[in-house]
Motif scaffolding. Structure first.
Motif, PDB file in Angstrom:
ATOM      1  N   TYR A   1       0.850  -1.179   0.000  1.00  0.00           N
ATOM      2  CA  TYR A   1       0.000   0.000   0.000  1.00  0.00           C
ATOM      3  C   TYR A   1       0.894   1.241   0.000  1.00  0.00           C
ATOM      4  CZ  TYR A   1      -3.777  -3.244   1.046  1.00  0.00           C
ATOM      5  OH  TYR A   1      -4.675  -4.269   0.970  1.00  0.00           O
ATOM      6  N   GLY A   2       0.277   2.411   0.111  1.00  0.00           N
ATOM      7  CA  GLY A   2       1.032   3.646   0.042  1.00  0.00           C
ATOM      8  C   GLY A   2       2.122   3.771   1.082  1.00  0.00           C
ATOM      9  N   ASN A   3       1.870   3.276   2.297  1.00  0.00           N
ATOM     10  CA  ASN A   3       2.855   3.478   3.361  1.00  0.00           C
ATOM     11  C   ASN A   3       3.137   2.228   4.182  1.00  0.00           C
ATOM     12  OD1 ASN A   3       0.440   3.234   4.658  1.00  0.00           O
ATOM     13  ND2 ASN A   3       0.578   5.139   5.818  1.00  0.00           N
ATOM     14  N   GLN A   4       2.739   1.051   3.691  1.00  0.00           N
ATOM     15  CA  GLN A   4       2.977  -0.144   4.478  1.00  0.00           C
ATOM     16  C   GLN A   4       2.910  -1.397   3.603  1.00  0.00           C
ATOM     17  OE1 GLN A   4      -0.339   0.455   7.160  1.00  0.00           O
ATOM     18  NE2 GLN A   4      -1.497  -1.215   6.231  1.00  0.00           N
ATOM     19  N   ILE A   5       3.447  -2.491   4.159  1.00  0.00           N
ATOM     20  CA  ILE A   5       3.342  -3.815   3.552  1.00  0.00           C
ATOM     21  C   ILE A   5       2.529  -4.681   4.499  1.00  0.00           C
ATOM     22  CG2 ILE A   5       4.592  -5.845   2.738  1.00  0.00           C
ATOM     23  CD1 ILE A   5       6.994  -4.080   2.226  1.00  0.00           C
ATOM     24  N   ASN A   6       1.543  -5.376   3.963  1.00  0.00           N
ATOM     25  CA  ASN A   6       0.700  -6.235   4.787  1.00  0.00           C
ATOM     26  C   ASN A   6       0.835  -7.688   4.341  1.00  0.00           C
ATOM     27  OD1 ASN A   6      -0.235  -4.042   6.152  1.00  0.00           O
ATOM     28  ND2 ASN A   6      -2.207  -3.948   5.130  1.00  0.00           N
ATOM     29  N   ALA A   7       0.733  -8.579   5.304  1.00  0.00           N
ATOM     30  CA  ALA A   7       0.656 -10.013   5.032  1.00  0.00           C
ATOM     31  C   ALA A   7      -0.102 -10.646   6.184  1.00  0.00           C
ATOM     32  CB  ALA A   7       2.044 -10.628   4.885  1.00  0.00           C
ATOM     33  N   THR A   8      -0.584 -11.859   5.973  1.00  0.00           N
ATOM     34  CA  THR A   8      -1.282 -12.580   7.041  1.00  0.00           C
ATOM     35  C   THR A   8      -0.626 -13.935   7.221  1.00  0.00           C
ATOM     36  OG1 THR A   8      -3.360 -11.476   6.486  1.00  0.00           O
ATOM     37  CG2 THR A   8      -3.502 -13.443   7.846  1.00  0.00           C
ATOM     38  N   LEU A   9      -0.362 -14.273   8.469  1.00  0.00           N
ATOM     39  CA  LEU A   9       0.277 -15.539   8.789  1.00  0.00           C
ATOM     40  C   LEU A   9      -0.693 -16.452   9.526  1.00  0.00           C
ATOM     41  CD1 LEU A   9       2.671 -13.188   9.157  1.00  0.00           C
ATOM     42  CD2 LEU A   9       4.005 -15.256   9.512  1.00  0.00           C
ATOM     43  N   GLY A  10      -0.703 -17.699   9.152  1.00  0.00           N
ATOM     44  CA  GLY A  10      -1.426 -18.724   9.892  1.00  0.00           C
ATOM     45  C   GLY A  10      -0.425 -19.734  10.406  1.00  0.00           C
ATOM     46  N   VAL A  11      -0.310 -19.870  11.725  1.00  0.00           N
ATOM     47  CA  VAL A  11       0.687 -20.746  12.337  1.00  0.00           C
ATOM     48  C   VAL A  11      -0.015 -21.950  12.933  1.00  0.00           C
ATOM     49  CG1 VAL A  11       2.611 -20.891  13.957  1.00  0.00           C
ATOM     50  CG2 VAL A  11       2.050 -18.710  12.883  1.00  0.00           C
ATOM     51  N   ASP A  12       0.285 -23.143  12.421  1.00  0.00           N
ATOM     52  CA  ASP A  12      -0.255 -24.389  12.967  1.00  0.00           C
ATOM     53  C   ASP A  12       0.615 -24.822  14.135  1.00  0.00           C
ATOM     54  OD1 ASP A  12      -2.203 -24.480  10.964  1.00  0.00           O
ATOM     55  OD2 ASP A  12      -0.835 -25.501   9.585  1.00  0.00           O
ATOM     56  N   ILE A  13      -0.032 -25.149  15.250  1.00  0.00           N
ATOM     57  CA  ILE A  13       0.718 -25.492  16.461  1.00  0.00           C
ATOM     58  C   ILE A  13       0.093 -26.689  17.166  1.00  0.00           C
ATOM     59  CG2 ILE A  13       1.377 -23.086  16.845  1.00  0.00           C
ATOM     60  CD1 ILE A  13      -0.680 -23.098  19.183  1.00  0.00           C
ATOM     61  N   TYR A  14       0.868 -27.302  18.038  1.00  0.00           N
ATOM     62  CA  TYR A  14       0.359 -28.207  19.066  1.00  0.00           C
ATOM     63  C   TYR A  14       0.623 -27.538  20.411  1.00  0.00           C
ATOM     64  CZ  TYR A  14      -0.384 -32.210  15.988  1.00  0.00           C
ATOM     65  OH  TYR A  14      -0.851 -33.044  15.014  1.00  0.00           O
ATOM     66  N   SER A  15      -0.389 -27.470  21.259  1.00  0.00           N
ATOM     67  CA  SER A  15      -0.187 -26.944  22.602  1.00  0.00           C
ATOM     68  C   SER A  15      -0.433 -28.063  23.603  1.00  0.00           C
ATOM     69  CB  SER A  15      -1.135 -25.761  22.880  1.00  0.00           C
ATOM     70  OG  SER A  15      -2.474 -26.176  22.809  1.00  0.00           O
ATOM     71  N   GLU A  16       0.455 -28.156  24.589  1.00  0.00           N
ATOM     72  CA  GLU A  16       0.361 -29.172  25.634  1.00  0.00           C
ATOM     73  C   GLU A  16       0.497 -28.502  26.994  1.00  0.00           C
ATOM     74  OE1 GLU A  16       2.538 -33.050  24.450  1.00  0.00           O
ATOM     75  OE2 GLU A  16       3.623 -31.422  23.468  1.00  0.00           O
ATOM     76  N   THR A  17      -0.260 -28.978  27.956  1.00  0.00           N
ATOM     77  CA  THR A  17      -0.214 -28.445  29.306  1.00  0.00           C
ATOM     78  C   THR A  17       0.259 -29.536  30.255  1.00  0.00           C
ATOM     79  OG1 THR A  17      -2.085 -27.034  28.770  1.00  0.00           O
ATOM     80  CG2 THR A  17      -1.517 -27.260  31.088  1.00  0.00           C
ATOM     81  N   PHE A  18       1.143 -29.165  31.174  1.00  0.00           N
ATOM     82  CA  PHE A  18       1.684 -30.108  32.139  1.00  0.00           C
ATOM     83  C   PHE A  18       1.635 -29.481  33.536  1.00  0.00           C
ATOM     84  CE2 PHE A  18       3.724 -30.809  28.090  1.00  0.00           C
ATOM     85  CZ  PHE A  18       3.749 -32.190  27.937  1.00  0.00           C
ATOM     86  N   THR A  19       1.522 -30.320  34.547  1.00  0.00           N
ATOM     87  CA  THR A  19       1.624 -29.850  35.925  1.00  0.00           C
ATOM     88  C   THR A  19       2.702 -30.661  36.635  1.00  0.00           C
ATOM     89  OG1 THR A  19      -0.130 -31.369  36.625  1.00  0.00           O
ATOM     90  CG2 THR A  19      -0.785 -29.130  36.047  1.00  0.00           C
TER      91      THR A  19
END
Length: 454
Positions: A234-252
């Motif tokens: 655009y006139g004053n910026q560059i745009n992009a969109t990221l989609g990050v695939d993840i695995y989340s795990e919780t531990f105690t």
């Protein structure tokens, strides 16, 4: 630039509440959940301008010899007068303007006798740079000259004789402009290589990090893939969109072991579009010890009537069998024995509680006469359990929303700011283990990343 590093930082910042976690959970492995984060990224062109300006010295070019270039009797110095300016084009390209001040001196004469006169003038040098973001995290540019725009044209004033030297200056500047194109591309390739940041960020989040010291709870985030839309200029910026695939795990309990570090980060996938909102799943656990305490606070010593007699709850505990939560109540009085009510745990959005559905009842008593009254007793105690027993999630939801929004609205590194909002957060699925109840929490949110102020 560090913006890729913050992309992976954003993957792991979703936090959630935990209630009453005890040492029994140390051996419990929470489910490994696959989810994804979608994040629009905005890079102001002013940041790229700053990078280029820092790499280009004020004195752009200097020719101090009268005798070079076939004894042209010409000297020239070229300075950058103002910061180099970038404007976004319409086809993944950048339009670059370089304002220049030029001092030139020309000798006129014959047989080795020359009269010299100098002049100072200004021009704007233009370039067209095509940008390609490769899926190996590098950016390549192809910069081409785009002509000159004279602010004031060069003229040598010898009194009665005025000699325009525009053609001489342009020839020299065109040569330098060609060289300057290569300089721009070299600087871009060096400064816009994101491989090291992607690798650093990837390995950073292979290390589990503590999200609750009070309950000794750890969150481990494993990125598995990145999708990126084409860059938009655009006139004053560059745009992009990221989609990050993840695995989340919780531990105690004890800190879980980290995954093995990688020496090279996987290529990202190019995709036409990515949704502007994301759903992130995390988990929260309620041990059966805490569920039993909640039940005791609600029902212990509670009395109700059966056939004009009293029945009193003397003890109660909660545990799990297969996919059902079991409430085992000891009663005394008219019905003396053990009542077992089991049900499938579900989230009640109206009550904001985890409640039991599809309940079943069983009475253990040695008194045959009491068994004849079990139907009446069953109706009363099951109704009481269904209406009054539940594990509240309101505090969990509100605490989680606040924590996530606080994490989504921070400047984690200088010049890297995030702005996010949680639209909805609620448990979507209830899982059982031999030690407790695990609520899978869906978070609907939006997140933006702004690169600014390097």
């Amino acid at each position: 630039m560090k913006f890729v590093k913050i992309l992976f930082l954003a993957i792991g910042i979703s936090t959630f509440g935990q209630t009453g976690v005890d040492n029994q959970l140390a051996a419990y492995n929470f489910p490994k959940i696959k989810s994804s984060i979608t994040m629009p990224v905005t890079i102001p062109l002013s940041e790229l301008s700053n990078m280029i300006n820092a790499s280009v010295k004020d004195l752009v070019y200097q020719d101090d010899s009268y005798t070079d270039n076939n004894n042209d009797q010409f000297k020239v110095k070229v300075w950058k007068t103002r910061p180099i300016r970038l404007v976004g084009g319409t086809s993944q390209n950048l339009l670059i303007e370089v304002p220049l001040k030029i001092w030139a001196e020309k000798g006129i004469g014959t047989l080795g006798v020359y009269t010299y006169q100098n002049t100072t003038f200004e021009t704007v040098m233009s370039f067209n740079t095509t940008v390609t973001f490769k899926n190996n995290w590098t950016i390549t540019t192809n910069t081409q000259p785009n002509g000159f725009r004279w602010v004031s044209k060069p003229v040598l004033d010898y009194g009665r004789i005025q000699i325009p030297i525009t053609s001489i200056v342009e020839k020299s500047l065109k040569e330098q402009q060609e060289k300057f194109c290569k300089t721009i591309d070299q600087q871009m390739a060096t400064q816009l290589n994101f491989q090291q940041y992607a690798l650093m960020a990837w390995n950073t989040f292979l290390q589990p990090f503590n999200i609750s010291e009070e309950y000794n709870t750890w969150l481990k985030v494993s990125p598995v893939g990145v999708n990126i839309t084409p860059l938009k200029f655009y006139g004053n910026q560059i745009n992009a969109t990221l989609g990050v695939d993840i695995y989340s795990e919780t531990f105690t309990g004890n800190k879980p072991s980290a995954s093995s570090p990688v020496t090279s980060v996987a290529n990202f996938n190019s995709t036409p579009t990515v949704a502007d909102k994301f759903i992130l799943q995390t988990t929260a656990n309620i041990p059966f010890t805490e569920a039993s305490n909640m039940a005791r606070k609600t029902f212990l010593n509670k009395e109700f009537d059966v056939r004009d007699s009293k029945v009193k709850v003397t003890d109660i505990r909660v545990y799990g069998v297969d996919d059902r939560v079991v409430i085992e109540a000891q009663t005394d009085g008219y019905i003396k024995g053990t009542s077992i009510i089991s049900g499938i745990p579900v989230y009640d959005e109206t009550k904001r509680k985890i409640v039991l559905s599809e309940t079943k009842f069983k009475l253990k008593t040695t008194n045959i006469l009491q068994k004849t009254a079990s139907l009446l007793f069953q109706g009363k105690i099951v109704k009481m359990i269904e209406e009054e027993y539940g594990i509240p999630t309101q505090e969990l939801e509100e605490t989680s929303r606040k924590s996530i929004e606080e994490a989504f609205n921070k400047e984690y590194y200088k010049g890297l700011k995030m702005n996010g909002k949680v639209f909805n957060l609620k448990p979507s699925k209830i899982l059982l283990s031999n030690t407790g109840i695990t609520a899978v929490i869906d978070t609907n949110a939006s997140l933006k990343l702004l690169v600014n102020g390097f």
